[in-house]
Scaffold this active site. Structure first.
Site, PDB file in Angstrom:
ATOM      1  N   GLY A 158      27.362 -23.453 -34.488  1.00 53.32           N
ATOM      2  CA  GLY A 158      27.755 -22.051 -34.357  1.00 53.32           C
ATOM      3  C   GLY A 158      28.553 -21.851 -33.087  1.00 53.32           C
ATOM      4  O   GLY A 158      28.501 -22.673 -32.168  1.00 53.32           O
ATOM      5  N   GLN A 173      31.737 -17.114 -25.943  1.00 56.10           N
ATOM      6  CA  GLN A 173      31.662 -18.447 -25.328  1.00 56.10           C
ATOM      7  C   GLN A 173      33.022 -19.034 -24.982  1.00 56.10           C
ATOM      8  O   GLN A 173      33.114 -19.974 -24.201  1.00 56.10           O
ATOM      9  CB  GLN A 173      30.914 -19.420 -26.254  1.00 56.10           C
ATOM     10  CG  GLN A 173      29.427 -19.102 -26.393  1.00 56.10           C
ATOM     11  CD  GLN A 173      28.755 -20.016 -27.394  1.00 56.10           C
ATOM     12  OE1 GLN A 173      28.817 -19.784 -28.591  1.00 56.10           O
ATOM     13  NE2 GLN A 173      28.117 -21.074 -26.920  1.00 56.10           N
ATOM     14  N   CYS A 206      22.474 -25.023 -27.011  1.00 57.79           N
ATOM     15  CA  CYS A 206      23.625 -24.122 -26.926  1.00 57.79           C
ATOM     16  C   CYS A 206      24.785 -24.894 -26.320  1.00 57.79           C
ATOM     17  O   CYS A 206      24.604 -25.627 -25.343  1.00 57.79           O
ATOM     18  CB  CYS A 206      23.281 -22.919 -26.059  1.00 57.79           C
ATOM     19  SG  CYS A 206      24.622 -21.726 -25.902  1.00 57.79           S
ATOM     20  N   LEU A 207      25.969 -24.712 -26.887  1.00 59.29           N
ATOM     21  CA  LEU A 207      27.148 -25.411 -26.362  1.00 59.29           C
ATOM     22  C   LEU A 207      27.463 -24.948 -24.941  1.00 59.29           C
ATOM     23  O   LEU A 207      28.145 -25.663 -24.199  1.00 59.29           O
ATOM     24  CB  LEU A 207      28.343 -25.179 -27.288  1.00 59.29           C
ATOM     25  CG  LEU A 207      28.209 -25.811 -28.687  1.00 59.29           C
ATOM     26  CD1 LEU A 207      29.366 -25.399 -29.568  1.00 59.29           C
ATOM     27  CD2 LEU A 207      28.094 -27.325 -28.596  1.00 59.29           C
ATOM     28  N   HIS A 216      20.790 -16.536 -32.778  1.00 58.85           N
ATOM     29  CA  HIS A 216      21.289 -17.133 -31.521  1.00 58.85           C
ATOM     30  C   HIS A 216      22.706 -16.611 -31.216  1.00 58.85           C
ATOM     31  O   HIS A 216      23.000 -16.222 -30.088  1.00 58.85           O
ATOM     32  CB  HIS A 216      21.269 -18.662 -31.677  1.00 58.85           C
ATOM     33  CG  HIS A 216      21.876 -19.428 -30.539  1.00 58.85           C
ATOM     34  ND1 HIS A 216      21.134 -20.250 -29.713  1.00 58.85           N
ATOM     35  CD2 HIS A 216      23.158 -19.539 -30.102  1.00 58.85           C
ATOM     36  CE1 HIS A 216      21.928 -20.793 -28.815  1.00 58.85           C
ATOM     37  NE2 HIS A 216      23.172 -20.400 -29.034  1.00 58.85           N
ATOM     38  N   GLU A 217      23.565 -16.593 -32.245  1.00 62.38           N
ATOM     39  CA  GLU A 217      24.954 -16.128 -32.035  1.00 62.38           C
ATOM     40  C   GLU A 217      25.001 -14.631 -31.757  1.00 62.38           C
ATOM     41  O   GLU A 217      25.793 -14.175 -30.917  1.00 62.38           O
ATOM     42  CB  GLU A 217      25.825 -16.452 -33.251  1.00 62.38           C
ATOM     43  CG  GLU A 217      25.911 -17.920 -33.658  1.00 62.38           C
ATOM     44  CD  GLU A 217      26.197 -18.867 -32.519  1.00 62.38           C
ATOM     45  OE1 GLU A 217      26.796 -18.447 -31.514  1.00 62.38           O
ATOM     46  OE2 GLU A 217      25.797 -20.045 -32.620  1.00 62.38           O
ATOM     47  N   HIS A 221      24.460 -13.897 -28.194  1.00 62.80           N
ATOM     48  CA  HIS A 221      25.653 -14.109 -27.355  1.00 62.80           C
ATOM     49  C   HIS A 221      26.488 -12.823 -27.263  1.00 62.80           C
ATOM     50  O   HIS A 221      27.085 -12.535 -26.226  1.00 62.80           O
ATOM     51  CB  HIS A 221      26.536 -15.222 -27.928  1.00 62.80           C
ATOM     52  CG  HIS A 221      26.123 -16.611 -27.531  1.00 62.80           C
ATOM     53  ND1 HIS A 221      26.055 -17.028 -26.220  1.00 62.80           N
ATOM     54  CD2 HIS A 221      25.781 -17.694 -28.281  1.00 62.80           C
ATOM     55  CE1 HIS A 221      25.684 -18.308 -26.178  1.00 62.80           C
ATOM     56  NE2 HIS A 221      25.504 -18.731 -27.421  1.00 62.80           N
TER      57      HIS A 221
HETATM   58  O1  GNR Z   1      25.146 -26.160 -31.910  1.00 61.05           O
HETATM   59  C1  GNR Z   1      24.194 -25.399 -31.796  1.00 61.05           C
HETATM   60  N1  GNR Z   1      22.982 -25.774 -32.257  1.00 61.05           N
HETATM   61  C2  GNR Z   1      21.904 -24.905 -32.352  1.00 61.05           C
HETATM   62  C3  GNR Z   1      20.660 -25.474 -32.625  1.00 61.05           C
HETATM   63  C4  GNR Z   1      19.552 -24.660 -32.758  1.00 61.05           C
HETATM   64  C5  GNR Z   1      19.671 -23.308 -32.626  1.00 61.05           C
HETATM   65  C6  GNR Z   1      20.900 -22.734 -32.349  1.00 61.05           C
HETATM   66  C7  GNR Z   1      22.018 -23.524 -32.224  1.00 61.05           C
HETATM   67  S1  GNR Z   1      23.548 -22.797 -31.916  1.00 61.05           S
HETATM   68  C8  GNR Z   1      24.378 -24.102 -31.095  1.00 61.05           C
HETATM   69  C9  GNR Z   1      25.841 -23.750 -30.884  1.00 61.05           C
HETATM   70  C10 GNR Z   1      25.947 -22.588 -29.938  1.00 61.05           C
HETATM   71  O2  GNR Z   1      25.773 -22.668 -28.758  1.00 61.05           O
HETATM   72  N2  GNR Z   1      26.205 -21.431 -30.441  1.00 61.05           N
HETATM   73  O3  GNR Z   1      26.281 -20.334 -29.660  1.00 61.05           O
HETATM   74 NI    NI Z   2      24.963 -20.749 -27.991  1.00 60.29          NI
END
Ligand code: GNR
Ligand code: NI
Length: 167
Positions: free
Chosen positions: A46, A51, A91-92, A133-134, A137
């Site tokens: 995601g 980001q 999270c990236l 999660h997104e 953000h």
């Molecule tokens: O790549 C991602 N893996 C992930 C694993 C578990 C829960 C959420 C994520 S999102 C993350 C990519 C990211 O940072 N998205 O904002």
């Molecule tokens: Ni993230």
């Protein structure tokens, strides 16, 4: 297509609130393609526009095994939620850190696609977790905010060290 630079925690730019997408034009299609390419290259499941330093309520996600189901959510709104699920998240913007976070197991949401058309979706498991999660953000919230102060501080130190070493 272009691979974009992903902002890293604790950069304060990750703390800003994204604003609604109002114009559905060619530049949004370009953004979608660039964000998908950036996400796949990372690799991640995601990516929120915040980001990559674009303060719009725009998300791409692909939780399929072979990266064959790209999805895009514009101006997403949670409609309902049910149950809880605790899974390791990463999270990236917080590279190489994985910690358990509790989320809703099932959600329904309303969003627009890249053309501005509204749709509703029910999601569970990994897709549900990733959407939550997104959507965090978009509010300037990160998964490390759910951890203890001690863990969060330790992760921040690690990220600052990593930054110094790679600059
Ligand atoms: O790549 C991602 N893996 C992930 C694993 C578990 C829960 C959420 C994520 S999102 C993350 C990519 C990211 O940072 N998205 O904002
Ligand atoms: Ni993230």
């Amino acid at each position: 297509m272009t691979i974009l630079n992903i902002i890293r925690f604790p950069d304060p730019r990750l703390r800003r609130k994204a604003t609604p997408v109002e114009s559905f034009d060619e530049s949004l299609i370009t953004l979608k393609n660039d964000m998908l390419e950036t996400m796949y290259a990372a690799p991640g499941i995601g990516l929120a526009a915040v980001q990559i330093d674009i303060l719009k309520r725009f998300i791409v996600i692909d939780v399929s095994e072979h990266c064959t189901e790209p999805r895009c959510f514009v101006n997403p709104q949670l409609l309902s939620h049910e149950g809880e699920i605790k899974t390791d998240e990463g999270c990236l913007s917080v590279p190489a850190i994985y910690e358990p976070v509790t989320r809703y197991q099932r959600i329904t949401l309303k969003a627009q696609n890249e053309h501005g058309e509204f749709f509703e979706l029910a999601a569970e498991g990994l897709l549900s977790v990733c959407i939550q999660h997104e959507m965090d953000h978009l509010e300037g919230k990160l998964f490390v905010d759910y951890l203890s102060d001690m863990k969060k501080k330790r992760i921040q130190k690690k990220m600052e060290k990593l930054r110094r070493e790679t600059m």
